[in-house]
Write a protein that holds these residues in place. Structure first.
Motif, PDB file in Angstrom:
ATOM      1  N   LEU A   1      -2.516  53.472  33.496  1.00  0.00           N
ATOM      2  CA  LEU A   1      -2.858  52.741  34.721  1.00  0.00           C
ATOM      3  C   LEU A   1      -4.247  53.121  35.229  1.00  0.00           C
ATOM      4  O   LEU A   1      -5.024  52.270  35.673  1.00  0.00           O
ATOM      5  CB  LEU A   1      -1.805  53.095  35.784  1.00  0.00           C
ATOM      6  CG  LEU A   1      -1.525  52.128  36.912  1.00  0.00           C
ATOM      7  CD1 LEU A   1      -1.145  50.764  36.377  1.00  0.00           C
ATOM      8  CD2 LEU A   1      -0.408  52.696  37.781  1.00  0.00           C
ATOM      9  N   LEU A   2      -4.546  54.410  35.159  1.00  0.00           N
ATOM     10  CA  LEU A   2      -5.809  54.879  35.741  1.00  0.00           C
ATOM     11  C   LEU A   2      -7.011  54.617  34.835  1.00  0.00           C
ATOM     12  O   LEU A   2      -8.138  54.533  35.323  1.00  0.00           O
ATOM     13  CB  LEU A   2      -5.733  56.379  36.064  1.00  0.00           C
ATOM     14  CG  LEU A   2      -4.866  56.769  37.258  1.00  0.00           C
ATOM     15  CD1 LEU A   2      -4.901  58.286  37.456  1.00  0.00           C
ATOM     16  CD2 LEU A   2      -5.350  56.080  38.544  1.00  0.00           C
ATOM     17  N   THR A   3      -6.782  54.491  33.524  1.00  0.00           N
ATOM     18  CA  THR A   3      -7.930  54.382  32.608  1.00  0.00           C
ATOM     19  C   THR A   3      -8.861  53.203  32.945  1.00  0.00           C
ATOM     20  O   THR A   3     -10.067  53.422  33.116  1.00  0.00           O
ATOM     21  CB  THR A   3      -7.449  54.320  31.142  1.00  0.00           C
ATOM     22  OG1 THR A   3      -6.811  55.577  30.838  1.00  0.00           O
ATOM     23  CG2 THR A   3      -8.608  54.104  30.180  1.00  0.00           C
ATOM     24  N   PRO A   4      -8.339  51.974  33.082  1.00  0.00           N
ATOM     25  CA  PRO A   4      -9.286  50.888  33.411  1.00  0.00           C
ATOM     26  C   PRO A   4      -9.919  51.067  34.794  1.00  0.00           C
ATOM     27  O   PRO A   4     -11.070  50.658  34.999  1.00  0.00           O
ATOM     28  CB  PRO A   4      -8.415  49.622  33.352  1.00  0.00           C
ATOM     29  CG  PRO A   4      -6.996  50.098  33.457  1.00  0.00           C
ATOM     30  CD  PRO A   4      -6.974  51.475  32.859  1.00  0.00           C
TER      31      PRO A   4
ATOM     32  N   ALA B   1      -8.709  39.630  39.400  1.00  0.00           N
ATOM     33  CA  ALA B   1      -8.520  40.933  38.765  1.00  0.00           C
ATOM     34  C   ALA B   1      -9.612  41.934  39.144  1.00  0.00           C
ATOM     35  O   ALA B   1      -9.325  43.103  39.432  1.00  0.00           O
ATOM     36  CB  ALA B   1      -8.450  40.762  37.243  1.00  0.00           C
ATOM     37  N   ALA B   2     -10.877  41.481  39.150  1.00  0.00           N
ATOM     38  CA  ALA B   2     -11.973  42.412  39.449  1.00  0.00           C
ATOM     39  C   ALA B   2     -11.853  42.942  40.880  1.00  0.00           C
ATOM     40  O   ALA B   2     -12.079  44.132  41.128  1.00  0.00           O
ATOM     41  CB  ALA B   2     -13.322  41.731  39.229  1.00  0.00           C
ATOM     42  N   ALA B   3     -11.492  42.047  41.803  1.00  0.00           N
ATOM     43  CA  ALA B   3     -11.334  42.483  43.197  1.00  0.00           C
ATOM     44  C   ALA B   3     -10.173  43.469  43.323  1.00  0.00           C
ATOM     45  O   ALA B   3     -10.250  44.456  44.057  1.00  0.00           O
ATOM     46  CB  ALA B   3     -11.107  41.268  44.107  1.00  0.00           C
ATOM     47  N   TYR B   4      -9.103  43.212  42.570  1.00  0.00           N
ATOM     48  CA  TYR B   4      -7.937  44.104  42.624  1.00  0.00           C
ATOM     49  C   TYR B   4      -8.289  45.479  42.075  1.00  0.00           C
ATOM     50  O   TYR B   4      -7.955  46.506  42.685  1.00  0.00           O
ATOM     51  CB  TYR B   4      -6.782  43.492  41.828  1.00  0.00           C
ATOM     52  CG  TYR B   4      -5.549  44.368  41.817  1.00  0.00           C
ATOM     53  CD1 TYR B   4      -4.756  44.492  42.961  1.00  0.00           C
ATOM     54  CD2 TYR B   4      -5.193  45.096  40.687  1.00  0.00           C
ATOM     55  CE1 TYR B   4      -3.636  45.309  42.971  1.00  0.00           C
ATOM     56  CE2 TYR B   4      -4.077  45.914  40.688  1.00  0.00           C
ATOM     57  CZ  TYR B   4      -3.303  46.021  41.831  1.00  0.00           C
ATOM     58  OH  TYR B   4      -2.200  46.836  41.849  1.00  0.00           O
ATOM     59  N   LEU B   5      -8.974  45.518  40.943  1.00  0.00           N
ATOM     60  CA  LEU B   5      -9.364  46.808  40.381  1.00  0.00           C
ATOM     61  C   LEU B   5     -10.278  47.560  41.350  1.00  0.00           C
ATOM     62  O   LEU B   5     -10.128  48.775  41.553  1.00  0.00           O
ATOM     63  CB  LEU B   5     -10.050  46.623  39.027  1.00  0.00           C
ATOM     64  CG  LEU B   5     -10.384  47.938  38.298  1.00  0.00           C
ATOM     65  CD1 LEU B   5     -10.310  47.757  36.784  1.00  0.00           C
ATOM     66  CD2 LEU B   5     -11.737  48.514  38.683  1.00  0.00           C
ATOM     67  N   ASP B   6     -11.203  46.847  41.951  1.00  0.00           N
ATOM     68  CA  ASP B   6     -12.119  47.497  42.882  1.00  0.00           C
ATOM     69  C   ASP B   6     -11.354  48.088  44.070  1.00  0.00           C
ATOM     70  O   ASP B   6     -11.611  49.222  44.488  1.00  0.00           O
ATOM     71  CB  ASP B   6     -13.167  46.487  43.357  1.00  0.00           C
ATOM     72  CG  ASP B   6     -14.377  47.170  43.960  1.00  0.00           C
ATOM     73  OD1 ASP B   6     -14.891  48.121  43.346  1.00  0.00           O
ATOM     74  OD2 ASP B   6     -14.805  46.758  45.054  1.00  0.00           O
ATOM     75  N   ALA B   7     -10.401  47.319  44.600  1.00  0.00           N
ATOM     76  CA  ALA B   7      -9.580  47.824  45.708  1.00  0.00           C
ATOM     77  C   ALA B   7      -8.830  49.085  45.278  1.00  0.00           C
ATOM     78  O   ALA B   7      -8.756  50.074  46.029  1.00  0.00           O
ATOM     79  CB  ALA B   7      -8.594  46.743  46.157  1.00  0.00           C
TER      80      ALA B   7
END
Lengths: 552, 552
Positions: free
Chosen positions: B376-379, B491-497
């Motif tokens: 989960l944390l890797t990306p 997806a990009a916004a979710y990862l950034d959050a």
């Protein structure tokens, strides 16, 4: 819902000038009407010049760069010819006055907003090249306000024809943002002229092989000057004197920079250079700052231009690069990046046009409210548009994937070139302080409240953001009343919030003017990007606590 | 309130390993205890190596770059000697296994989290140099999982000693993110080996003059391979064969890049290169992706390293540069920029340590929950830390003002070097899709909900942000259930959050462990930067509408 439409920068500029900031009505009220067709024709002509003459040599200019040897600077080999094309096109004269003090200057007297549009197109094509004419325009503007009739007659016609360039000489090694620390001195020579001696750094286009002469506008101290920023005067000195002699001005070297390689950034050495006082003694800084406001707007336009170039490259690449069986432009995350670039670039473009149209309204119609609008928007345009320029250049690289990091693609050059814009003509931190400590404080927020009120009523999301921004405005004013430091700790966040909110306002206006072309893009911005303003607002409310953490 | 304290990267790393992610307890449970003193000593030794050996040649390496001529690549003149120092220090063996299949490999078997700390310090000193060993480590890791005993015995000892380097050969001109499109082919030679023929691009350290041999790990297709990504096999081929002959592998050129100039990015041409199959036929992609997860974490660490270098340069400059009668570090907006850089760099650093410690916990203790945590944390680490790396490099330039744009200061090089990290080892867009479409979807959000629950209860602001992020998680899961495209548009916004929220969690844990040193910095982050997570959450909730705008 229709998808985000692709329009060219020239189309957006003509639309923005005509349908959003209302240049036809403004020029008609000023007695020199420009029709929508006139505007579109001039923008199209500038676009042709930028695409056909300036853009083709853009990467070669970066690779070659400016080269210094023994006091001489050689620009890329195609620059002198390109500069002659610039002269022959008469572009420099576009927004310059036709006459001053009864002397014919050769300017076309067109609106500043139109000049901004031309600048954006040329900056996007090759920022290194465009910077020379950009700074000459700033020098022309300054001289129109402060030169004596004799100075105006001697200097302005060749500058407006672009045969002479102008160079702004402010920074010294110990005096960057703090111009009060400068040491260059000017000694009267007894004949009404002065001998200027000192070293200036970071002088854009300080020495080059394009213009036949250069007028240096130099900040220096008179012998009786009070210390600090109240003791600085402004001087003008040409590279070649009227009798043809070389003045005591030479280039001591150029900087090796991250980008704008072909724009020589010079160390300039003044050794008893013959100079004339421009304006009043010890009043050099206010005169220079008046010019800088103009240059700051132009640097904001530079940010828009970098975003526009990044977008054009990224859209072309994404349309032809196939991965997973489809042009990558159709992949949702790539489409999202392209839409962000397109939305913030258009928002910045329209905001810059709004600011320069306010300048035109103030100048042509004597509108005091427009003057306050210009003053308020200038730091926002300079800082927000240059931040977005860097961000969009970086997104442009990302759209290219691995090719974005390879210089051949051009995307990397856009970022390298774009990165200077948040720094020069007053760092973006200085812009934020200017917005909060000067522009907001001087009328206790009245002009800002008026702007917020004017922006309401177009869109529910925008109204909510304006509501939050109005609270942030009151919070910053209250902080400023308590302590300048506290306000400054939140100034950058406040300016950024202003940019997101008023950028949204501009897109909402574009949608109102042409929903078919700009509706989807405005919708994307208001749904997807406008929340960033609220995040900034939350940061501002923490200002006092944050200052304590920073200062200990 | 006390002010933000300045600590070195090495101090933060030793603290993080010991007091935040609990490496002493973890290693004790695994039966090979490392004390806080052991950890601090190894980190301090790596820091000395990085500062004394690697960092001094950093700018010269950038100016010289890697040079290609007739198939040969010359790295900067000090690289071969520096690489010998790397070998002699035994650094490459730090986290490699001591033995495999009963064969002694020479590894020290220390935790991966400790290796991450060493990598950060060396990457910060000179990313171009550090990339060679970083990719060798990835190759070692892959071979430890997939090599036959004979392959392991032949290849691993010299690689773990760093005498041989490893090069990953994935990308082809038509196959970037879409590896299923690759065309390089491998034909059985009848003796159990294969002849590999094809062209690979973007091969980091593909050819150089530092290591005595290079093992290429190559993705290629067998003659009977099914089309697409299910027909790709993995091969290993050394530059020099065991009998000393040169294999059919040569470098066709290197790229001219924005940064990491001294790291050769090679076009590699395979012409019937003698190769061995690694792992099962047609199972090359899963094997390579296992390695890539490791490399992705390392690239996230690279992002942290660039931020750390930018911060060190900016803090040194701001402490000595005087404007307005004070070192500029004391000006509120400059202090704000330095605090942002320090806060996000530490958050990223601790998040990367948390991820690699989870990997250690999974490997050493067989903890399945830790395995899911790592996945989960890797990306998040890869993408969020590299975005922050670019942002902090840009802030570092800004702190320098005009000098930041001049290459001499070094700040510009950090940004040029940092800009690759969001691109390679899977673009950040690919990371975001991996997080949403694979890592989140595969257990319907269970691991993410567990992580959110674990992070609660440390701080009220953090709890509120976690609440918002939990809603965003459900929104993304619901979007994913409706349409993969809709989820990918957010997806990009979710990862950034996720990065902002879990970065805040790491700082809250640092504060809990040492409030005197990290309390003010955590407070700054939670008050000032955490609101960015909420802005991202608001964007995600607009996902469906936004997709419609993008797709039309």
């Amino acid at each position: 819902m229709t998808a985000v439409a692709t329009t060219t920068a020239a189309e957006d500029l003509a639309f923005g000038l005509t349908r959003v900031v209302g240049l036809p009505a403004l020029t008609e009220a000023a007695g020199a009407p420009l029709s929508a067709e006139d505007i579109a024709a001039i923008v199209a002509e500038a676009d042709r010049f930028a695409r056909e003459k300036v853009a083709p040599g853009w990467q070669e200019a970066d690779r070659h760069g400016a080269v210094y040897e023994n006091g001489v600077v050689r620009t890329p080999s195609h620059y002198p010819g390109l500069y002659r094309d610039w002269i022959e096109g008469g572009w420099q004269s576009l927004a310059a006055p036709a006459e001053l003090h009864g002397v014919a200057l050769g300017g076309q007297g067109l609106p500043g907003a139109l000049w901004n549009a031309v600048q954006e197109l040329v900056l996007a094509a090759d920022a290194s090249f465009a910077l020379g004419p950009l700074l000459t325009a700033g020098a022309i503007d300054l001289l129109c306000h402060h030169a004596t009739p004799a100075q105006a007659a001697a200097w302005l016609p060749p500058m407006i024809a672009a045969r002479w360039s102008g160079a702004m000489c402010l920074t010294e090694p110990q005096a960057g943002s703090d111009l009060g620390a400068l040491r260059t001195r000017a000694v009267p020579r007894g004949d009404g002229t002065y001998a200027v001696t000192g070293q200036k750094i970071f002088i854009t286009w300080g020495e080059q092989d394009c213009s036949e002469n250069t007028l240096y506008l130099i900040l220096a101290r008179l012998p009786d000057a009070p210390p600090g920023s109240r003791g600085i005067s402004l001087f003008g000195a040409p590279k070649f004197l009227p009798d043809g002699r070389r003045n005591g001005i030479r280039c001591g070297g150029i900087e090796r920079k991250m980008g704008i390689h072909a724009s020589p950034t010079c160390v300039m050495l003044f050794e008893e250079a013959e100079a004339e006082l421009v304006g009043q003694p010890h009043r050099g800084l206010p005169a220079m700052f008046a010019m800088m406001n103009n240059a700051r707007l132009a640097v904001g336009v530079q940010g828009v231009a970098h975003g526009a170039r990044a977008l054009a490259l990224a859209e072309a690449y994404a349309a032809q690069r196939v991965q997973f069986g489809t042009p990558i432009a159709r992949l949702p995350d790539v489409a999202r990046m392209l839409a962000e670039m397109r939305a913030t670039t258009l928002a910045g473009r329209l905001l810059a046009l709004e600011a320069s149209a306010a300048g035109d309204r103030a100048r042509l119609l004597g509108d005091a409210g427009a003057e306050a609008r210009l003053a308020l928007l200038t730091p926002i345009v300079k800082a927000w548009c240059t931040e977005r320029g860097v961000e969009n250049a970086s997104l442009g690289i990302q759209v290219h994937g691995g090719m974005g990091f390879v210089e051949e693609a051009g995307a990397a050059q856009v970022l390298r070139d774009a990165r200077i814009a948040p720094i020069y003509e007053g760092t973006n931190g200085i812009q934020a302080i200017d917005l909060v400590s000067r522009k907001l404080a001087r009328d206790e927020g009245a002009a800002m409240r008026a702007l917020i009120a004017e922006a309401r009523g177009l869109d529910a999301r925008l109204d909510a953001a304006l509501e939050g921004f109005a609270r942030a405005t009151e919070a910053v004013l209250a902080a400023q009343a308590r302590s300048a430091d506290e306000a400054q700790a939140s100034a950058a966040a406040y300016l950024d919030a202003a940019g997101w909110v008023f950028g949204g306002w501009m897109l909402a206006r574009a949608r109102a003017a042409d929903a078919a072309r700009y509706g989807a893009l405005a919708e994307f911005y208001l749904r997807r990007l406008l929340p960033r303003a609220a995040a900034r607002g939350a940061e501002i409310e923490e200002g006092g606590a944050v200052l304590a953490l920073l200062a200990g």
